[in-house]
Every structure is written in structure tokens, then in C-alpha cells.
Design a protein around this motif. Structure first.
Motif, PDB file in Angstrom:
ATOM      1  N   ILE A   1       0.838  -1.206   0.000  1.00 53.59           N
ATOM      2  CA  ILE A   1       0.000   0.000   0.000  1.00 53.59           C
ATOM      3  C   ILE A   1       0.869   1.251   0.000  1.00 53.59           C
ATOM      4  O   ILE A   1       0.612   2.209  -0.744  1.00 53.59           O
ATOM      5  CB  ILE A   1      -0.964  -0.007   1.200  1.00 53.59           C
ATOM      6  N   ILE A   2       1.915   1.268   0.798  1.00 55.40           N
ATOM      7  CA  ILE A   2       2.804   2.428   0.858  1.00 55.40           C
ATOM      8  C   ILE A   2       3.474   2.668  -0.491  1.00 55.40           C
ATOM      9  O   ILE A   2       3.526   3.802  -0.987  1.00 55.40           O
ATOM     10  CB  ILE A   2       3.842   2.252   1.984  1.00 55.40           C
ATOM     11  N   ILE A   3       3.968   1.614  -1.122  1.00 57.42           N
ATOM     12  CA  ILE A   3       4.614   1.759  -2.433  1.00 57.42           C
ATOM     13  C   ILE A   3       3.607   2.238  -3.470  1.00 57.42           C
ATOM     14  O   ILE A   3       3.911   3.113  -4.288  1.00 57.42           O
ATOM     15  CB  ILE A   3       5.272   0.432  -2.851  1.00 57.42           C
ATOM     16  N   SER A   4       2.407   1.713  -3.440  1.00 59.27           N
ATOM     17  CA  SER A   4       1.378   2.116  -4.391  1.00 59.27           C
ATOM     18  C   SER A   4       1.024   3.592  -4.217  1.00 59.27           C
ATOM     19  O   SER A   4       0.860   4.320  -5.204  1.00 59.27           O
ATOM     20  CB  SER A   4       0.141   1.246  -4.206  1.00 59.27           C
ATOM     21  N   LEU A   5       0.912   4.049  -2.985  1.00 61.35           N
ATOM     22  CA  LEU A   5       0.610   5.459  -2.745  1.00 61.35           C
ATOM     23  C   LEU A   5       1.750   6.358  -3.203  1.00 61.35           C
ATOM     24  O   LEU A   5       1.515   7.447  -3.740  1.00 61.35           O
ATOM     25  CB  LEU A   5       0.301   5.690  -1.267  1.00 61.35           C
ATOM     26  N   LEU A   6       2.984   5.942  -2.992  1.00 62.62           N
ATOM     27  CA  LEU A   6       4.125   6.739  -3.442  1.00 62.62           C
ATOM     28  C   LEU A   6       4.182   6.835  -4.959  1.00 62.62           C
ATOM     29  O   LEU A   6       4.460   7.900  -5.516  1.00 62.62           O
ATOM     30  CB  LEU A   6       5.427   6.153  -2.896  1.00 62.62           C
ATOM     31  N   VAL A   7       3.919   5.732  -5.635  1.00 62.44           N
ATOM     32  CA  VAL A   7       3.932   5.745  -7.104  1.00 62.44           C
ATOM     33  C   VAL A   7       2.811   6.633  -7.635  1.00 62.44           C
ATOM     34  O   VAL A   7       3.011   7.409  -8.570  1.00 62.44           O
ATOM     35  CB  VAL A   7       3.826   4.311  -7.657  1.00 62.44           C
ATOM     36  N   ASN A   8       1.629   6.540  -7.039  1.00 56.96           N
ATOM     37  CA  ASN A   8       0.516   7.386  -7.476  1.00 56.96           C
ATOM     38  C   ASN A   8       0.791   8.854  -7.203  1.00 56.96           C
ATOM     39  O   ASN A   8       0.385   9.719  -7.976  1.00 56.96           O
ATOM     40  CB  ASN A   8      -0.786   6.962  -6.795  1.00 56.96           C
ATOM     41  N   ARG A   9       1.478   9.158  -6.125  1.00 58.19           N
ATOM     42  CA  ARG A   9       1.822  10.542  -5.808  1.00 58.19           C
ATOM     43  C   ARG A   9       2.785  11.100  -6.842  1.00 58.19           C
ATOM     44  O   ARG A   9       2.649  12.240  -7.285  1.00 58.19           O
ATOM     45  CB  ARG A   9       2.432  10.621  -4.414  1.00 58.19           C
ATOM     46  N   GLN A  10       3.767  10.321  -7.236  1.00 62.88           N
ATOM     47  CA  GLN A  10       4.716  10.774  -8.245  1.00 62.88           C
ATOM     48  C   GLN A  10       4.034  10.944  -9.592  1.00 62.88           C
ATOM     49  O   GLN A  10       4.346  11.861 -10.344  1.00 62.88           O
ATOM     50  CB  GLN A  10       5.872   9.791  -8.377  1.00 62.88           C
ATOM     51  N   ARG A  11       3.110  10.065  -9.911  1.00 63.23           N
ATOM     52  CA  ARG A  11       2.417  10.144 -11.192  1.00 63.23           C
ATOM     53  C   ARG A  11       1.551  11.394 -11.266  1.00 63.23           C
ATOM     54  O   ARG A  11       1.443  12.024 -12.315  1.00 63.23           O
ATOM     55  CB  ARG A  11       1.565   8.897 -11.393  1.00 63.23           C
ATOM     56  N   SER A  12       0.917  11.785 -10.171  1.00 62.18           N
ATOM     57  CA  SER A  12       0.034  12.942 -10.193  1.00 62.18           C
ATOM     58  C   SER A  12       0.793  14.246  -9.987  1.00 62.18           C
ATOM     59  O   SER A  12       0.221  15.316 -10.108  1.00 62.18           O
ATOM     60  CB  SER A  12      -1.046  12.804  -9.118  1.00 62.18           C
TER      61      SER A  12
END
Length: 76
Positions: free
Chosen positions: A44-55
Motif C-alpha cells: 500500500i505504501i509503495i502504491s501510494l508513493l507511485v501514485n503521488r509521483q504520477r500525479s
């Protein structure tokens, strides 16, 4: 790993760690449950970090405007 997969791993790990009263030889189900919960939290933490970078990206739109000088001479 998406957020949904992480939640699934946490739920499965919690069931294995806290709800099962069964014992299996050579496998500690509580330890496997804790490992699954940790893996789900990390996912979950990795997924949130990747989504943050994408946005966090910026987009630039370039518009070209062509003025027809011949048309300006006829009108003016």
C-alpha cells in the motif's frame, strides 16, 4: 501491487494470525499471517508513493497561431 491487493493481503494475514486455531506441522500460521500483513502494508505504501509521483507531473500545452499576412492586406 495496487491498493486493493495490499488490503487483501492485510485481511488475509489478519485472519491467519488472529482467527485460525489450527496448527500445521512445520508452518507457523501466526508468523505467516504477520508476514502477509507487513507485505500488504508495504504494498500500500509503495502504491501510494507511485501514485503521488504520477500525479505530481506538470503538463505544458503549446499553441501555435499563424497569421495570414495576405488576408490582413486585403482587409486593411
Amino acid at each position: 501491487m495496487a491498493i486493493g491487493s495490499g488490503i487483501f493481503l492485510i485481511a488475509l494475514g489478519a485472519i491467519m494470525a488472529f482467527a485460525l486455531n489450527e496448527s500445521v506441522d512445520a508452518v507457523d500460521l501466526q508468523l505467516v499471517g504477520i508476514i502477509l500483513m507487513i507485505a500488504g502494508a508495504v504494498g500500500i505504501i509503495i502504491s501510494l508513493l507511485v501514485n503521488r509521483q504520477r500525479s505530481n507531473t506538470t503538463h505544458r500545452e503549446v499553441k501555435e497561431q499563424h497569421v495570414d499576412e495576405r488576408r490582413r492586406d486585403i482587409d486593411g
